[in-house]
Scaffold this motif. Structure first.
Motif, PDB file in Angstrom:
ATOM      1  N   GLU A  15       0.816  -1.212   0.000  1.00 17.12           N
ATOM      2  CA  GLU A  15       0.000   0.000   0.000  1.00 17.12           C
ATOM      3  C   GLU A  15       0.851   1.263   0.000  1.00 17.12           C
ATOM      4  N   LYS A  16       1.901   1.305   0.811  1.00 16.42           N
ATOM      5  CA  LYS A  16       2.718   2.518   0.921  1.00 16.42           C
ATOM      6  C   LYS A  16       3.375   2.856  -0.415  1.00 16.42           C
ATOM      7  N   SER A  17       3.948   1.865  -1.090  1.00 17.13           N
ATOM      8  CA  SER A  17       4.634   2.124  -2.357  1.00 17.13           C
ATOM      9  C   SER A  17       3.646   2.490  -3.460  1.00 17.13           C
ATOM     10  N   MET A  18       2.466   1.898  -3.441  1.00 18.76           N
ATOM     11  CA  MET A  18       1.480   2.205  -4.466  1.00 18.76           C
ATOM     12  C   MET A  18       0.912   3.608  -4.280  1.00 18.76           C
ATOM     13  N   ARG A  19       0.799   4.038  -3.032  1.00 21.21           N
ATOM     14  CA  ARG A  19       0.251   5.364  -2.776  1.00 21.21           C
ATOM     15  C   ARG A  19       1.159   6.452  -3.355  1.00 21.21           C
ATOM     16  N   ALA A  20       2.461   6.144  -3.446  1.00 27.84           N
ATOM     17  CA  ALA A  20       3.403   7.118  -4.016  1.00 27.84           C
ATOM     18  C   ALA A  20       3.109   7.395  -5.484  1.00 27.84           C
ATOM     19  N   ARG A  21       2.378   6.491  -6.151  1.00 31.51           N
ATOM     20  CA  ARG A  21       2.040   6.681  -7.560  1.00 31.51           C
ATOM     21  C   ARG A  21       0.879   7.650  -7.742  1.00 31.51           C
ATOM     22  N   LEU A  22       0.286   8.102  -6.604  1.00 26.75           N
ATOM     23  CA  LEU A  22      -0.884   8.960  -6.687  1.00 26.75           C
ATOM     24  C   LEU A  22      -0.543  10.433  -6.486  1.00 26.75           C
ATOM     25  N   CYS A  23       0.715  10.808  -6.799  1.00 27.97           N
ATOM     26  CA  CYS A  23       1.153  12.182  -6.553  1.00 27.97           C
ATOM     27  C   CYS A  23       0.427  13.201  -7.419  1.00 27.97           C
ATOM     28  N   ASP A  24      -0.127  12.753  -8.547  1.00 25.25           N
ATOM     29  CA  ASP A  24      -0.779  13.686  -9.463  1.00 25.25           C
ATOM     30  C   ASP A  24      -2.281  13.837  -9.207  1.00 25.25           C
ATOM     31  N   VAL A  25      -2.810  13.061  -8.252  1.00 24.08           N
ATOM     32  CA  VAL A  25      -4.241  13.156  -7.945  1.00 24.08           C
ATOM     33  C   VAL A  25      -4.407  13.476  -6.467  1.00 24.08           C
ATOM     34  N   THR A  26      -5.601  13.950  -6.125  1.00 24.00           N
ATOM     35  CA  THR A  26      -5.868  14.415  -4.766  1.00 24.00           C
ATOM     36  C   THR A  26      -6.822  13.463  -4.062  1.00 24.00           C
TER      37      THR A  26
END
Length: 664
Positions: A15-26
């Motif tokens: 989960e932690k590593s995948m959340r880093a892919r969401l930098c362009d969305v809020t």
């Protein structure tokens, strides 16, 4: 695991590593979702799946999946529903409750339901129209409707959306099925709510104590008996004194449906919490729990559902009846219900002396009062039950639970429901369409005004088990097999149609039975009689020496038709059981022994109220002239108990441990 549908499943540690892919969305908190959110293209929603429903299928859009999620922004108990439509629902796992989920590129639709703690909007992920994306961070456990492992200890994995009691985790909001082991009726809490309590158990072998709260006491679960099956949605699991405990609060969205737990009964849900879905899985699960529960001694209620006819001193029972009148004595904390069920008690029931205050609050249906006549009895209810009685109206059909036929004199009883709600003490009102009500109406419709006084109060027999509570024929038919029952019935017909055919020749060696023939000889034994042998012998051998032929003996074998106000059944009366019934009447050659034949015929006529025991009863004729007959009856499978649940075996019934009273 990634799928082409827009669903991707990961282990929780990703989960932690995948959340880093969401930098362009809020991230959008669920509580902030409103009509101002025109689109969610550049936003994602994170939540925990709290509950899940079985998937639905449509010919137009394919598989549809629904579940609820919540996050920390929501008030306690609130949730939002998520709809998955199209291919994204095809791969969604069936047991996702408790897992973290990220939802991207979804749309919102207005919530048309009135569920009190549901969000104003729903989230829609339709892969047929849009390109939604869901990340599910899921534990390693899988869940399909199979058995894990082998042998009796194998663990049953639950269907999508439902969990077994053994698998419950703290803080989760879950859906589950359970069988009622014990329960307490509705009480007032220290706050503004009312609450009830039930201990549930399921086929995982674990128990769970559940407390249900509602501001409206009529919207709590309609539990009436041990063995009832309860389906609960959105039950919170808390810890109390180191043990898991269920908390069902209506204003948090908890809902429940109750089913009768008796095998063979139609599966009819009863609920007070509004609309609900009822699927084939629900029917299957209720049937499974019924079959399992009937084998558990702890789930077999020590009370029986009796009619007034079968009441005996000192017993406790449930009574299904119609209310004729009610009165309440507030100062002395007691209430009185005058009721009837179309039958007349064979023991005297005391009519309590009511205070002036109680008399002033009497509500009575004079039409019912006139029709019931002396079939009416008074039941006294104490303390906790006054609130329930206040909501009862004359003419209502009710179930009085845990009625005590308490001794008050040498020749009578006092019918009462004691204070407290342990073991389900109380009064429960039926809906007019309930199966029990429809059955009772048939009995009451058959009672003519003023005819009740013609009922005979004779009991023609005694049993070796007088303290065992009575069952009805319908209860016996619907109960587990094999089982022993205590019945109060009438004998309406006897088989075979001739007294002389009620004795057989029996071989104790090969267990063969031969019909008797005039001249004290059957086809099987005629050869040995021609040889001059005085006692018949079995010839079921290939030319054995005459001296080794087993000697036959005479045995009784007959069948009687038993009836009560709930149904009818045929039961065998054979061999030593006939000896118990008629201890001074030996089995003999009835073609020769005229005195024995006449004595047997006389006893059978007495059991049938002086009528010809071989004539079929006329349905339109009242059976008040027939004596009532206490008997013990055992049920059994012909050919032995089935080895598999799919095997169908005929069920038969046999009278035992019962003696006819001496004739005057």
């Amino acid at each position: 695991m990634a799928g082409n549908s827009g669903l991707e499943i990961f282990l929780p540690q990703r989960e932690k590593s995948m959340r880093a892919r969401l930098c362009d969305v809020t991230q959008l908190n669920i509580n902030d979702i409103s009509e101002c959110c025109v689109g969610l293209d550049h936003k994602y929603i994170k939540g925990t799946i709290m509950s899940q429903w079985p998937p639905m299928h449509s010919n137009t859009v394919g598989k549809q999946v629904e579940f609820t999620i919540r996050d920390e922004s929501l008030p306690d108990g609130k949730y939002i529903k998520v709809h998955l439509v199209g291919s994204i629902g095809n791969e969604f796992p069936l047991d996702a409750v408790g897992n973290a989920v990220y939802i991207l590129n979804c749309s919102i639709i207005e919530n048309s339901s009135n569920a009190p703690f549901s969000h104003k909007f729903h989230l829609s992920c339709n892969s047929n129209v849009d390109s939604p994306l869901i990340w599910l961070f899921r534990r390693k456990e899988t869940s399909t409707e199979t058995q894990e492992g082998k042998g009796p200890a194998a663990k049953k994995v639950m269907h999508s959306g439902y969990q077994s009691i053994a698998d419950l985790k703290l803080t989760a909001s879950v859906n589950l099925y359970g069988v009622v082991k014990t329960f307490k009726d509705v009480r007032k809490s220290n706050g503004e709510d009312h609450y009830s309590t039930a201990v549930l158990i399921d086929d995982s072998g674990e128990e769970l104590t559940c407390n249900f709260f509602s501001s409206d006491p009529t919207r709590l679960p309609e539990i009436t008996s041990v063995g009832d099956i309860l389906r609960i949605h959105r039950l919170k699991i808390k810890s109390y004194e180191g043990c898991k405990q269920g908390l069902g609060v209506q204003k948090w969205g908890c809902s429940y449906v109750v089913f009768d737990g008796k095998c063979g009964q139609e599966i009819i849900p009863r609920t007070r919490t509004g609309s609900f879905q009822f699927t084939n899985y629900d029917k299957t699960r209720v049937s499974e729990l019924r079959e399992w529960a009937v084998q558990q001694d702890e789930l077999i209620s020590t009370r029986t559902c009796a009619n007034l006819l079968s009441v005996s001193r000192g017993t406790k029972f449930d009574l299904i009846c119609q209310v004729i009148s009610r009165s309440i004595d507030v100062n002395n904390l007691r209430a009185y219900l005058v009721v009837w069920d179309g039958t007349k008690s064979l023991v005297n029931v005391r009519m309590p002396v009511q205070t002036d205050e109680a008399k002033e609050t009497v509500r009575v249906d004079h039409g019912l009062e006139a029709k019931a006549g002396d079939l009416a009895v008074t039941v006294t209810l104490y303390d906790d039950h006054l609130g329930s009685v206040q909501s009862i109206k004359c003419g209502d059909f009710v179930r009085l639970c845990n009625v005590h036929a308490a001794d008050y004199s040498d020749d009578g009883v006092d019918l009462c429901i004691h204070r407290g709600t342990t073991s389900g003490r109380g009064v429960f009102r039926y809906s007019p369409s309930d199966t029990d009500v429809l059955n009772l109406k048939k009995v009451l419709d058959g009672v003519d005004a003023g005819s009740s006084n013609n009922q005979e109060q004779r009991v023609a027999s005694v049993t070796l088990h007088p303290n065992v509570p009575f069952s009805t024929i319908t209860q016996m038919i619907n109960s587990q097999v094999p089982h022993k029952h205590h019945l109060k019935v009438q004998v309406t017909q006897v088989f075979p149609s001739e007294v002389t055919k009620m004795v057989k020749l029996f071989c104790p060696q090969c267990k063969s039975k031969y019909d008797m023939a005039r001249g004290d000889s059957s086809d099987a034994t005629r050869e040995v009689h021609d040889a001059g042998e005085q006692c018949p012998r079995c010839a079921n051998k290939k030319s054995p020496p005459f001296e080794t032929l087993p000697q036959l003996r005479y045995v009784f074998r007959m069948e009687v038709r038993l009836e009560d106000y709930t149904g009818a059944v045929n039961a065998y009366l054979v061999e030593e059981d006939v000896g118990d019934m008629f201890p001074d009447l030996p089995a003999t050659n009835l073609f020769v022994d005229h005195a024995c034949r006449e004595s047997l015929h006389k006893r059978l006529c007495f059991l049938c109220g002086g009528k010809n025991p071989f004539d079929a009863p006329v349905p339109s004729m009242k059976s008040y002239s027939r004596p009532w007959f206490d008997c013990c009856v055992k049920s059994y499978y012909v050919g032995g108990k089935p080895k598999k649940s799919s095997d169908k075996r005929q069920v038969a019934y046999r009278i035992f441990d019962t003696s006819l009273k001496p004739l005057c």
